[in-house]
Design an enzyme around this catalytic site. Structure first.
Site, PDB file in Angstrom:
ATOM      1  N   GLY A 127       0.820  -1.208   0.000  1.00 27.58           N
ATOM      2  CA  GLY A 127       0.000   0.000   0.000  1.00 27.58           C
ATOM      3  C   GLY A 127       0.854   1.258   0.000  1.00 27.58           C
ATOM      4  N   GLU A 249      14.952  -4.795  -3.700  1.00 22.63           N
ATOM      5  CA  GLU A 249      14.446  -5.435  -4.906  1.00 22.63           C
ATOM      6  C   GLU A 249      15.520  -5.614  -5.968  1.00 22.63           C
ATOM      7  OE1 GLU A 249      10.402  -4.266  -6.409  1.00 22.63           O
ATOM      8  OE2 GLU A 249      10.800  -2.557  -5.122  1.00 22.63           O
TER       9      GLU A 249
END
Length: 386
Positions: A127, A249
């Site tokens: 979110g 990432e």
């Protein structure tokens, strides 16, 4: 490319290939090769198989159930999953949230969440993005107010998130919320919070993307009560944790394995054209285009391995994401053009969903930070441009 890897790494690659060949369900492989998404059941099934093998979290420390692999092992594993194709370890559970909890979470959060994330007993979503914020994530407005009048052990959350992948079936969302609206620097008033998607006041509304599929959502928070124990780390330090998450990432940010699988698909199509008797003059032009894309991909892989090995400035990592996105879009375009009329099908009946794959590829240069933003970061941090 094998020249980049040791004999031990090559043996590991074969081990991964053998495991995938023996374990990956054929129906799942077929759906992914045709350009489809892994369903929730696919993700659970594969993540649990990986976890049982001890490969559920390639980049986590062994102490928390991870593999402890070096960068080369991680890259090989990602390549082979993409080449199969098989789903990677759950990106939101394993690549994003897990490392944040390991480094910044409480002991209670580690004990509760990490085993469940590893085994896909819960699935989480991210979110971060909000309407009106665009790429300026720090301008987010979703507010979390500590309910001091009732003991101060709960926050009340109000606001909206958008483009939330998998929110329609996620169990939890890790969200950035504003806990200090008066902070002089807007990044300084943000916290990182875990919110149960079953909480009263959480509403999920689907967004159907241009490819006709439902993977994205709007998420609304209307007086959602969240235990203060679900705050990760310190209040108003969420921006630091978000930067850590995005930086974590980088092992997959260039999409090397995914692009290799698409290049292999293009080569198979070229071979089919030749077998079907298409003139060499026609095939040669496409073969040259695929070769140029493959050369770009090779250069990108070398660059990524140099960065992960500590031989290059990690401030260049936005280049990996930007360049990997461009390569993916280029090879997807080639595959569609080589496929001729078959690429016009959007229903997937009797053939691959190439139209949907092409339409979805347009988003790759946007999600995770748009190419334009990546270039702005490079100009500011590497070139020191205003």
């Amino acid at each position: 490319m094998d020249l980049l890897y040791s004999e031990e790494h090559k043996a590991f690659r074969q081990e991964v290939r053998d495991f995938i060949a023996a374990t990956l369900p054929g129906d799942m492989r077929q759906r992914l090769r045709a350009g489809g998404f892994a369903a929730k059941a696919d993700t659970e099934r594969w993540q649990r198989a990986l976890n049982q093998r001890g490969w559920g979290a390639p980049a986590w420390p062994k102490a928390f159930g991870g593999t402890g692999w070096d960068a080369a092992h991680q890259q090989i594993f990602a390549d082979e999953c993409a080449a199969a194709p098989a789903p990677p370890p759950h990106i939101f559970n394993i690549t994003m949230l897990g490392p944040v909890i390991i480094h910044f979470g409480s002991d209670a959060q580690r004990e509760y969440f990490l085993p469940k994330l590893l085994n896909a007993d819960i699935q989480v979503c991210q979110g971060f993005s909000e309407p009106g914020s665009g790429s300026d994530l720090a301008s987010l407005k979703t507010a979390a107010v500590l309910d001091v009048e009732n003991g101060g052990d709960e926050y009340v959350v109000n606001g909206q998130k958008i483009w939330t992948s998998q929110a329609h079936y996620a169990d939890w969302v890790f969200a950035l919320v504003r806990t200090d609206p008066n902070a002089v620097k807007k990044q300084a008033g943000i916290s990182f919070m875990l919110i149960d998607m079953k909480s009263p006041g959480v509403t999920v509304r689907p967004i159907i993307s241009i490819d006709g599929r439902h993977s994205l959502n709007e998420v609304f928070f209307d007086n959602v009560r969240v235990p203060a124990a679900n705050l990760v780390g310190e209040e108003n330090k969420g921006w630091d944790y978000a930067k850590f998450l995005l930086g974590h990432e980088r092992a997959y940010i260039a999409g090397i394995g995914r692009n290799k699988e698409r290049v292999a698909c293009a080569k198979d199509l070229l071979a089919k054209l030749e077998a079907d008797g298409h003139p060499m003059s026609e095939v040669a032009g496409w073969r040259g285009r695929v070769a140029l894309i493959e050369a770009d991909l090779h250069a990108l892989e070398v660059t990524q391995l140099r960065m992960h090995g500590g031989h290059a400035d990690m401030k260049l990592s936005p280049m990996l994401k930007a360049r990997g996105s461009e390569i993916f879009q280029a090879i997807t375009d080639v595959i569609c053009r080589l496929s001729g009329l078959e690429a016009l099908r959007a229903d997937g009946v009797g053939g691959p969903t190439l139209t949907k794959s092409f339409l979805y590829s347009r988003a790759v240069s946007i999600f995770g930070g748009s190419t334009e933003v990546q270039k702005n970061i490079l100009s500011a941090t590497v070139l020191s441009l205003p």
